[in-house]
Scaffold this motif. Structure first.
Motif: not given
Ligand code: GLV
Length: 317
Positions: A75-76, A283, A286
């Protein structure tokens, strides 16, 4: 070969790459591991490829075996990991930036469109059937000429700004620092959130969840917005005090919300479910195949680079 615990099931192409790169422990049933289970399963491992559903808090990190040297988050965002606790134990933490910016920005725009054009109510009416068209039926907010405030003008914020500009929106933003003119592209910088919120007919939250941004939308700050503003969030639920926002929605101070992320996912505050104008998604930021593969590649490469060179480009602690 390094032994790596992969806490969630990945797309097949990604698991194939992981199997070529290290000795992985896969989660073939995609079971949601409890914190004690992650600790137990990481015994004998060199690293963990975690996901945003793993709560790697101080207590969990302190109980990981000494052999764990890296937590590579798929995740980012990395608000699920206590970076200081990891650092104290000499564990490197990495994330997957950039590769998901386009997909996440698309969802950011969908939230803006969905909330402004009353998609939640429209979908409901279309399903129920028998709606009666009239000149003022489900009148929404047109994006053309509307001011969009962007909270956090990083890669995702800039991409949302670019698309929103092409839809005729006027861009304002707040960031820790002002962008250079070539990145700003005419967007108006606001030094503080009060100034940004006061001109935001629509807000897009794109900043990371940190101690500073936690509950940034709260009882006091919702009052800064123009009456009938719309708030959207593609970043993290922790940035919103749900009770304050739901109260503002019920009073029509805030007219609608577009949300993809929540505190305590997947158990979002039930108050949102009572609000007809809430356009809510589970959610999906991505969630495209190309992006998920690119994220997994990066998460795998971060581990591989780390063990080969002692360094890796997406270290966040
Ligand atoms: C998605 O929410 C992410 O942080 O990759």
């Amino acid at each position: 070969m390094k032994k790596i615990l992969i806490t969630r099931k990945l797309i097949k192409e990604s698991e194939d790459k992981a199997a070529k790169t290290f000795d992985p422990i896969f989660n073939s049933n995609d079971e949601l591991y409890s914190q004690p289970k992650v600790i137990e399963m990481s015994k004998g491992c060199d690293g963990i490829l975690s996901s945003l559903t793993d709560k790697m808090d101080q207590e969990t990190i302190n109980q990981l075996p000494d052999t764990i040297k890296i937590i590579s988050n798929f995740a980012v965002g990395f608000g699920n990991i206590d970076l200081d606790a990891a650092k104290k134990r000499g564990i490197t933490v990495t994330n997957t930036p950039e590769v998901l910016s386009d997909a996440t920005a698309e969802i950011g725009i969908l939230l803006i469109l969905g909330a402004c054009r009353r998609a939640a109510e429209g979908i409901e009416s279309a399903k129920v059937g028998g709606w009666k068209w009239s000149a003022d039926y489900l009148i929404g907010k047109q994006l053309t000429g509307t001011r969009l405030g962007i909270l956090g003008m990083g890669r995702i914020g800039q991409k949302i700004a670019k698309i929103a500009r092409s839809l005729g929106m006027i861009i304002h933003y707040h960031n820790r620092s002002k962008l250079s003119e070539d990145k700003e592209l005419g967007a108006v910088y606001h030094k503080d959130i009060k100034s940004l919120f006061s001109v935001s007919d629509v807000l897009s939250i794109c900043c990371p969840a940190t101690k500073e941004t936690e509950n940034m939308i709260n009882k006091e700050t919702v009052e800064f917005f123009p009456k009938g503003a719309i708030i959207t969030n593609v970043a993290r639920g922790d940035i919103i005090d749900d009770e304050a926002l739901i109260d503002a929605l019920n009073r029509r101070k805030i007219y609608a919300v577009g949300l993809d992320v929540y505190k305590n996912e997947p158990n979002l505050n039930p108050g949102y479910l009572q609000i007809k104008s809430a356009f809510i998604l589970p959610h999906l930021g991505s969630a495209t195949k190309d992006t998920r593969i690119a994220m997994a590649n990066l998460a795998i490469d971060n581990i591989d680079d780390f063990f080969k060179t002692g360094n890796c480009k997406n270290k966040v602690n």
